[in-house]
Write an enzyme that holds these catalytic residues in place. Sequence first.
Site, short mmCIF file in Angstrom:
data_model
loop_
_atom_site.label_atom_id
_atom_site.label_comp_id
_atom_site.label_asym_id
_atom_site.label_seq_id
_atom_site.Cartn_x
_atom_site.Cartn_y
_atom_site.Cartn_z
N HIS A 163 -0.45 0.10 -9.86
CA HIS A 163 -1.21 -0.74 -8.93
C HIS A 163 -1.79 -1.96 -9.64
O HIS A 163 -2.99 -2.26 -9.56
CB HIS A 163 -2.33 0.08 -8.26
CG HIS A 163 -2.78 -0.50 -6.95
ND1 HIS A 163 -3.28 0.26 -5.93
CD2 HIS A 163 -2.81 -1.78 -6.49
CE1 HIS A 163 -3.62 -0.51 -4.90
NE2 HIS A 163 -3.33 -1.76 -5.22
N ARG B 285 0.85 -1.18 0.00
CA ARG B 285 0.00 0.00 0.00
C ARG B 285 0.89 1.24 0.00
O ARG B 285 1.91 1.30 0.69
CB ARG B 285 -0.93 0.02 1.23
CG ARG B 285 -2.13 -0.92 1.09
CD ARG B 285 -3.06 -0.50 -0.02
NE ARG B 285 -4.26 -1.31 -0.15
CZ ARG B 285 -4.39 -2.35 -0.95
NH1 ARG B 285 -3.37 -2.73 -1.70
NH2 ARG B 285 -5.54 -3.00 -1.02
N GLU C 197 -3.65 7.89 -5.75
CA GLU C 197 -3.79 7.17 -7.02
C GLU C 197 -4.96 7.73 -7.82
O GLU C 197 -6.05 7.90 -7.27
CB GLU C 197 -3.98 5.67 -6.75
CG GLU C 197 -2.76 5.07 -6.07
CD GLU C 197 -2.87 3.57 -5.80
OE1 GLU C 197 -3.96 2.99 -6.04
OE2 GLU C 197 -1.87 2.96 -5.39
#
Length: 326
Positions: A286, A239, A268
């Site tokens: 991601h 994360r 993000e």
Amino acid sequence: MEKFTVLVEAQPFCAFDNAPLEKLKNTGLSIVDLRGSGIKDDHFIKALKQAGAVLCGNDLQVNDELFAMAPNVKALAKLGVGLDTVDIDAASRHGVIVFHTPGANNQAVADHTFALLLCLARKLLYCDRSLREKRWEHTQIVAVEIWQKTMGIIGLGAIGRCVALRASGFQMKVVAHDPYWPEEFAQEQGIQQMSLEDLLTAADIVTIHAPLTPENKGLINAGTLKLMKPSALLINAARGEIVNEADLYQALKTGIIAGAGIDVFENEPPTDSLLLELDNVVLSPHTAAFTHEALNNMSIGVVDQLIEFSQGKTPIHTVNPEVFKE
């Protein structure tokens, strides 16, 4: 079997195979498919008011505000393992059980960890760009080996253990830090337990595989980065908020560490991230968990648990079972 409406928000759900969705439909449950939508969409808000369960991904922030718009929701089905976008306490206050799909993407994330690491160590992005620009820097690009290096794993849970097993193929020495130490696995694999400070000092490669918690937010920062070797590489496929990006940028820019492979970001998409300016970083959007196999496993796992819930059973990966009413 209890009949209710399932609102599907998670965009990656059944991305490659509709069989889990068809299985869910065949139970007789009503499905409202709004994949890729969210609370900014009027259709989503209208559906949320009627839904008995929500199948969500990483984009939906689940909190008191959302539950206030969802008076009938009794189950939140999270596609994936991460729960940092879900306020579990809020769910429990509203009588909503939360379940997720741990284990479905372990191998995918472990593979991606090594993809980032090898790409970084062997300077593959630079090699590719050099050739495309018609340059032949045959003897000028000098990489580093990862064979027999020391890998420090922060978080020796399911994904961390998969990474450790891959490291053995490179004859690496593996050290790890985890407050929930898997003693049997560590002994079998010869993994040394270390404090975070000792791990950062000893490791040639530091890779993060811990969940985001209030305790480890900003765990990798200016102070902890200074403990690392100047030749060290940092990998983060966990994360983004575990790493202070501004501090990492300074460490990479000034040579405190040699490089980083990053799949996750504090914000993000990372359109304003300073990491985008650096050449000693390998970045991916991601995507560590996004393989055909992992996404299918997640979709199957979340559907099977929704069906369990509809049958009056506690889904196997429920994180707040105390609120379940049989």
